[in-house]
Design a protein around this motif. Structure first.
Motif, PDB file in Angstrom:
ATOM      1  N   ALA A 294       0.698  -1.208  -0.006  1.00 31.65           N
ATOM      2  CA  ALA A 294      -0.066  -0.105   0.087  1.00 31.65           C
ATOM      3  C   ALA A 294       0.731   1.194   0.201  1.00 31.65           C
ATOM      4  O   ALA A 294       0.275   2.385  -0.001  1.00 31.65           O
ATOM      5  N   LYS A 295       2.011   0.990   0.065  1.00 30.40           N
ATOM      6  CA  LYS A 295       3.081   2.186   0.071  1.00 30.40           C
ATOM      7  C   LYS A 295       2.653   3.017   1.258  1.00 30.40           C
ATOM      8  O   LYS A 295       2.560   4.306   1.184  1.00 30.40           O
ATOM      9  N   HIS A 296       2.487   2.548   2.600  1.00 27.05           N
ATOM     10  CA  HIS A 296       1.871   3.374   3.570  1.00 27.05           C
ATOM     11  C   HIS A 296       2.671   3.048   4.724  1.00 27.05           C
ATOM     12  O   HIS A 296       3.017   1.620   5.109  1.00 27.05           O
ATOM     13  N   LEU A 297       3.133   3.922   5.795  1.00 26.13           N
ATOM     14  CA  LEU A 297       3.495   3.502   7.089  1.00 26.13           C
ATOM     15  C   LEU A 297       2.916   4.398   7.963  1.00 26.13           C
ATOM     16  O   LEU A 297       2.392   5.314   7.826  1.00 26.13           O
ATOM     17  N   SER A 298       2.967   3.812   9.252  1.00 22.92           N
ATOM     18  CA  SER A 298       2.314   4.702  10.479  1.00 22.92           C
ATOM     19  C   SER A 298       3.167   4.423  11.735  1.00 22.92           C
ATOM     20  O   SER A 298       3.856   3.513  11.775  1.00 22.92           O
ATOM     21  N   LEU A 299       3.163   5.528  12.405  1.00 24.08           N
ATOM     22  CA  LEU A 299       3.672   5.497  13.813  1.00 24.08           C
ATOM     23  C   LEU A 299       2.664   5.519  14.710  1.00 24.08           C
ATOM     24  O   LEU A 299       1.853   6.326  14.904  1.00 24.08           O
ATOM     25  N   HIS A 300       3.004   4.551  15.906  1.00 22.55           N
ATOM     26  CA  HIS A 300       2.108   4.490  17.105  1.00 22.55           C
ATOM     27  C   HIS A 300       3.059   4.892  18.194  1.00 22.55           C
ATOM     28  O   HIS A 300       3.933   4.297  18.430  1.00 22.55           O
ATOM     29  N   ILE A 301       2.464   5.714  19.093  1.00 26.29           N
ATOM     30  CA  ILE A 301       2.860   6.129  20.300  1.00 26.29           C
ATOM     31  C   ILE A 301       1.696   5.611  21.436  1.00 26.29           C
ATOM     32  O   ILE A 301       0.557   6.153  21.436  1.00 26.29           O
ATOM     33  N   VAL A 302       2.270   4.806  22.219  1.00 27.53           N
ATOM     34  CA  VAL A 302       1.418   4.039  23.379  1.00 27.53           C
ATOM     35  C   VAL A 302       2.104   4.042  24.514  1.00 27.53           C
ATOM     36  O   VAL A 302       3.134   3.320  24.594  1.00 27.53           O
ATOM     37  N   PRO A 303       1.723   4.392  25.733  1.00 27.71           N
ATOM     38  CA  PRO A 303       0.649   5.699  25.874  1.00 27.71           C
ATOM     39  C   PRO A 303       1.285   7.059  25.516  1.00 27.71           C
ATOM     40  O   PRO A 303       2.203   7.254  25.698  1.00 27.71           O
ATOM     41  N   SER A 304       0.459   7.868  25.098  1.00 23.00           N
ATOM     42  CA  SER A 304       0.979   9.270  24.580  1.00 23.00           C
ATOM     43  C   SER A 304       1.235  10.186  25.812  1.00 23.00           C
ATOM     44  O   SER A 304       0.527   9.860  26.836  1.00 23.00           O
ATOM     45  N   GLN A 305       2.092  10.893  25.937  1.00 25.38           N
ATOM     46  CA  GLN A 305       2.344  11.824  26.671  1.00 25.38           C
ATOM     47  C   GLN A 305       2.583  13.089  26.470  1.00 25.38           C
ATOM     48  O   GLN A 305       2.968  13.519  25.344  1.00 25.38           O
ATOM     49  N   PRO A 306       2.196  13.956  27.449  1.00 26.04           N
ATOM     50  CA  PRO A 306       2.327  15.643  26.912  1.00 26.04           C
ATOM     51  C   PRO A 306       3.732  15.916  26.339  1.00 26.04           C
ATOM     52  O   PRO A 306       3.917  16.899  25.540  1.00 26.04           O
ATOM     53  N   GLY A 307       4.750  15.262  27.082  1.00 21.25           N
ATOM     54  CA  GLY A 307       6.027  15.806  26.311  1.00 21.25           C
ATOM     55  C   GLY A 307       6.411  15.083  24.850  1.00 21.25           C
ATOM     56  O   GLY A 307       7.339  15.542  24.143  1.00 21.25           O
ATOM     57  N   ASP A 308       5.414  14.348  24.309  1.00 18.41           N
ATOM     58  CA  ASP A 308       5.389  13.924  22.941  1.00 18.41           C
ATOM     59  C   ASP A 308       4.789  14.964  21.883  1.00 18.41           C
ATOM     60  O   ASP A 308       5.069  14.937  20.587  1.00 18.41           O
ATOM     61  N   SER A 309       4.130  15.986  22.577  1.00 21.61           N
ATOM     62  CA  SER A 309       3.851  17.048  21.497  1.00 21.61           C
ATOM     63  C   SER A 309       4.765  17.738  20.954  1.00 21.61           C
ATOM     64  O   SER A 309       5.720  18.276  21.264  1.00 21.61           O
ATOM     65  N   ALA A 310       4.921  17.666  19.625  1.00 23.77           N
ATOM     66  CA  ALA A 310       5.989  18.071  18.579  1.00 23.77           C
ATOM     67  C   ALA A 310       5.448  17.930  17.102  1.00 23.77           C
ATOM     68  O   ALA A 310       4.351  17.291  17.040  1.00 23.77           O
ATOM     69  N   VAL A 311       6.331  18.216  16.346  1.00 22.11           N
ATOM     70  CA  VAL A 311       5.921  17.874  14.837  1.00 22.11           C
ATOM     71  C   VAL A 311       6.761  16.774  14.738  1.00 22.11           C
ATOM     72  O   VAL A 311       7.821  16.503  14.762  1.00 22.11           O
ATOM     73  N   TYR A 312       6.046  15.646  13.899  1.00 24.45           N
ATOM     74  CA  TYR A 312       6.634  14.578  13.291  1.00 24.45           C
ATOM     75  C   TYR A 312       6.604  14.515  11.955  1.00 24.45           C
ATOM     76  O   TYR A 312       5.702  14.765  11.599  1.00 24.45           O
ATOM     77  N   PHE A 313       7.759  13.854  11.596  1.00 25.70           N
ATOM     78  CA  PHE A 313       8.103  13.976  10.193  1.00 25.70           C
ATOM     79  C   PHE A 313       8.476  12.622   9.952  1.00 25.70           C
ATOM     80  O   PHE A 313       9.220  11.752  10.478  1.00 25.70           O
TER      81      PHE A 313
END
Lengths: 116, 114
Positions: free
Chosen positions: A70-89
């Motif tokens: 499918a030419k697709h990738l995904s990033l899963h973050i578990v559990p999310s934390q406030p310090g994860d707030s950022a721009v993801y490339f």
């Protein structure tokens, strides 16, 4: 023509829940994929990578899934934390090029906000 | 130092001036890359060095842009006769080898051309 696309400019999730960031690519020569996190006024920080011989790579709270057909990738973050707030490339490159460089091709980024 | 460093962090240039941006890669890293990041965009490739050899300069937008890495460590990106469209963050990255290794980025130089 954008070879790496991140179609969601922003994502907001609650602390403790899962964050899923998506990325699509068009160039079938890409076989090495990376995720970077970027805070304001800092350079991108490497998070996790995956090569095309795998369909999943895990590192702590971060998991990257690759669906090559499918030419697709995904990033899963578990559990999310406030310090994860950022721009993801999302970034991609061919593993081997003839006489060229393994330059990274980046998407435009997704701004993740994790609310306490 | 432990990471990639870049200087200056901020540069304001008047249109037509020449600028020089410096990158100190992680010690021992063979590969060095320069990227340009415009506001709201992802980084875009400019040029690549393997040791002192510039193997790919296909991303340099014009002949006003020039990069060098004479001793295979520190690199300089030079922009001659700056234009307003050159305003961007210039990022340097280094990696252990050419293929299959993550690139580590410096903090960038924010160039503003007035």
């Amino acid at each position: 023509d954008q070879q790496v696309k991140q179609n969601s400019p922003s994502l907001s999730v609650q602390e403790g829940r899962i964050s899923i960031l998506n990325c699509d690519y068009t160039n079938s020569m890409f076989d090495y994929f990376l995720w970077y996190k970027k805070y304001p006024a800092e350079g991108p920080t490497f998070l996790i990578s995956i090569s095309s011989i795998k369909d999943k790579n895990e590192d702590g709270r971060f998991t990257v899934f690759l669906n090559k057909s499918a030419k697709h990738l995904s990033l899963h973050i578990v559990p999310s934390q406030p310090g994860d707030s950022a721009v993801y490339f999302c970034a991609a490159s061919p593993l081997f090029t003839q006489g060229g460089s393994e330059k990274l091709v980046f998407g435009k980024g997704t701004k993740l906000t994790v609310n306490p | 130092g432990a990471g990639v460093s870049q200087s200056p962090r901020y540069k304001v240039a008047k249109r037509g001036q020449d600028v020089a941006l410096r990158c100190d890669p992680i010690s021992g890293h063979v590969s060095l890359f320069w990227y340009q990041q415009a506001l709201g965009q992802g980084p875009e490739f400019l040029t690549y060095f393997q040791n002192e050899a510039q193997l790919d300069k296909s991303g340099l937008p014009s002949d006003r842009f020039f990069a060098e890495r004479p001793e295979g460590s520190v690199s300089t990106l030079k922009i001659q006769r700056t234009q307003q469209e050159d305003s961007a963050v210039y990022l340097c990255a280094s990696s252990l080898a050419a293929s299959g290794y993550e690139q580590y980025f410096g903090p960038g130089t924010r160039l503003t051309v007035t």
